[in-house]
Design a protein around this motif. Structure first.
Motif, PDB file in Angstrom:
ATOM      1  N   VAL A 228      40.923   2.877  38.484  1.00  0.00           N
ATOM      2  CA  VAL A 228      39.701   3.465  37.916  1.00  0.00           C
ATOM      3  C   VAL A 228      39.336   2.750  36.622  1.00  0.00           C
ATOM      4  CG1 VAL A 228      38.777   5.546  36.809  1.00  0.00           C
ATOM      5  CG2 VAL A 228      39.948   5.726  39.029  1.00  0.00           C
ATOM      6  N   ASP A 229      40.307   2.540  35.751  1.00  0.00           N
ATOM      7  CA  ASP A 229      40.042   1.856  34.478  1.00  0.00           C
ATOM      8  C   ASP A 229      39.495   0.457  34.707  1.00  0.00           C
ATOM      9  OD1 ASP A 229      40.962   4.101  33.143  1.00  0.00           O
ATOM     10  OD2 ASP A 229      42.885   3.204  32.562  1.00  0.00           O
TER      11      ASP A 229
ATOM     12  N   GLU B 105      42.503  14.894  40.853  1.00  0.00           N
ATOM     13  CA  GLU B 105      43.189  14.757  39.564  1.00  0.00           C
ATOM     14  C   GLU B 105      42.696  13.538  38.787  1.00  0.00           C
ATOM     15  OE1 GLU B 105      47.398  14.635  40.265  1.00  0.00           O
ATOM     16  OE2 GLU B 105      47.420  16.624  41.189  1.00  0.00           O
ATOM     17  N   ALA B 106      42.169  12.546  39.491  1.00  0.00           N
ATOM     18  CA  ALA B 106      41.660  11.333  38.855  1.00  0.00           C
ATOM     19  C   ALA B 106      40.155  11.398  38.614  1.00  0.00           C
ATOM     20  CB  ALA B 106      42.001  10.116  39.716  1.00  0.00           C
TER      21      ALA B 106
ATOM     22  N   ARG C  65      44.953   5.479  38.209  1.00  0.00           N
ATOM     23  CA  ARG C  65      44.379   5.446  36.861  1.00  0.00           C
ATOM     24  C   ARG C  65      44.014   4.012  36.467  1.00  0.00           C
ATOM     25  NH1 ARG C  65      48.286   7.755  34.022  1.00  0.00           N
ATOM     26  NH2 ARG C  65      49.121   5.823  33.202  1.00  0.00           N
ATOM     27  N   ARG C  66      44.907   3.061  36.746  1.00  0.00           N
ATOM     28  CA  ARG C  66      44.622   1.658  36.435  1.00  0.00           C
ATOM     29  C   ARG C  66      43.451   1.129  37.270  1.00  0.00           C
ATOM     30  NH1 ARG C  66      48.153  -2.069  34.015  1.00  0.00           N
ATOM     31  NH2 ARG C  66      49.781  -1.061  32.800  1.00  0.00           N
TER      32      ARG C  66
ATOM     33  N   ARG D  99      33.373   9.526  41.956  1.00  0.00           N
ATOM     34  CA  ARG D  99      33.709   9.684  40.537  1.00  0.00           C
ATOM     35  C   ARG D  99      32.546   9.099  39.771  1.00  0.00           C
ATOM     36  NH1 ARG D  99      36.175   7.701  35.934  1.00  0.00           N
ATOM     37  NH2 ARG D  99      37.872   8.986  35.115  1.00  0.00           N
TER      38      ARG D  99
ATOM     39  N   ARG E 289      50.064   7.606  40.827  1.00  0.00           N
ATOM     40  CA  ARG E 289      49.083   8.136  39.871  1.00  0.00           C
ATOM     41  C   ARG E 289      48.705   7.079  38.823  1.00  0.00           C
ATOM     42  NH1 ARG E 289      51.283  12.554  41.911  1.00  0.00           N
ATOM     43  NH2 ARG E 289      49.996  14.409  42.083  1.00  0.00           N
ATOM     44  N   VAL E 290      49.696   6.319  38.387  1.00  0.00           N
ATOM     45  CA  VAL E 290      49.427   5.237  37.437  1.00  0.00           C
ATOM     46  C   VAL E 290      48.528   4.192  38.094  1.00  0.00           C
ATOM     47  CG1 VAL E 290      50.460   3.419  36.012  1.00  0.00           C
ATOM     48  CG2 VAL E 290      51.599   5.636  36.222  1.00  0.00           C
TER      49      VAL E 290
END
Length: 156
Positions: free
Chosen positions: A106-107, A132-133, A103-104, A154, A99-100
């Protein structure tokens, strides 16, 4: 059952020429282990898309690869930038590092390509994980490499 503790992680995002031969070898070994061996899927993993991507990896301090994602430039697979080859190695499963990683990824993609959104081809079994992301399904499920997938977007 309690999740294993997340180990100390060194995050690195690099283009192909910036990766050391050892980093690239460990990335390819992990991709083969997860996609070809564990998922019993025969396909050409290493391809020209690697040259047009950034490679985001989570490394344990002793050099063990924990998680990886390929961040594909816009116009290569889709009009938008894309994330693919997302994996968590056996050494890090159940720790939340996946999950991290997403998130990274996507960022990073939204920082480098602001306002362009992200499009992925997700294994259908991971639809909720990517939702979830912030990804939503666009279109119907399809087979890719004999595995059910769904395109997800997204917005930027």
């Amino acid at each position: 059952m309690q999740k294993p503790a997340l180990p100390e992680i060194v995050w690195r995002c690099a283009r192909l020429p910036e990766l050391s031969p050892l980093e690239l070898q460990r990335i390819h070994i992990a991709r083969q282990q997860v996609f070809a061996v564990e998922q019993d899927c025969v396909f050409q993993d290493a391809d020209e898309v690697d040259e047009q991507s950034a490679h985001l990896a989570a490394w344990r301090e002793d050099g063990v690869l924990l998680a990886y994602a390929r961040l594909v430039d816009p116009g290569v697979k889709y009009a938008e930038p894309s994330i693919g080859r997302v994996l968590t190695t056996a050494a890090a499963r159940g720790t939340g590092v996946g999950r991290v990683l997403v998130r990274r990824a996507v960022d990073h993609a939204t920082a480098v390509f602001p306002g362009q959104g992200l499009r992925i081809s997700a294994q259908l079994r991971l639809e909720r994980f990517y939702a979830e992301a912030g990804f939503v399904c666009v279109g119907e499920p399809y087979l890719e490499d004999d595995m059910p997938h769904v395109e997800m977007l997204r917005r930027g």
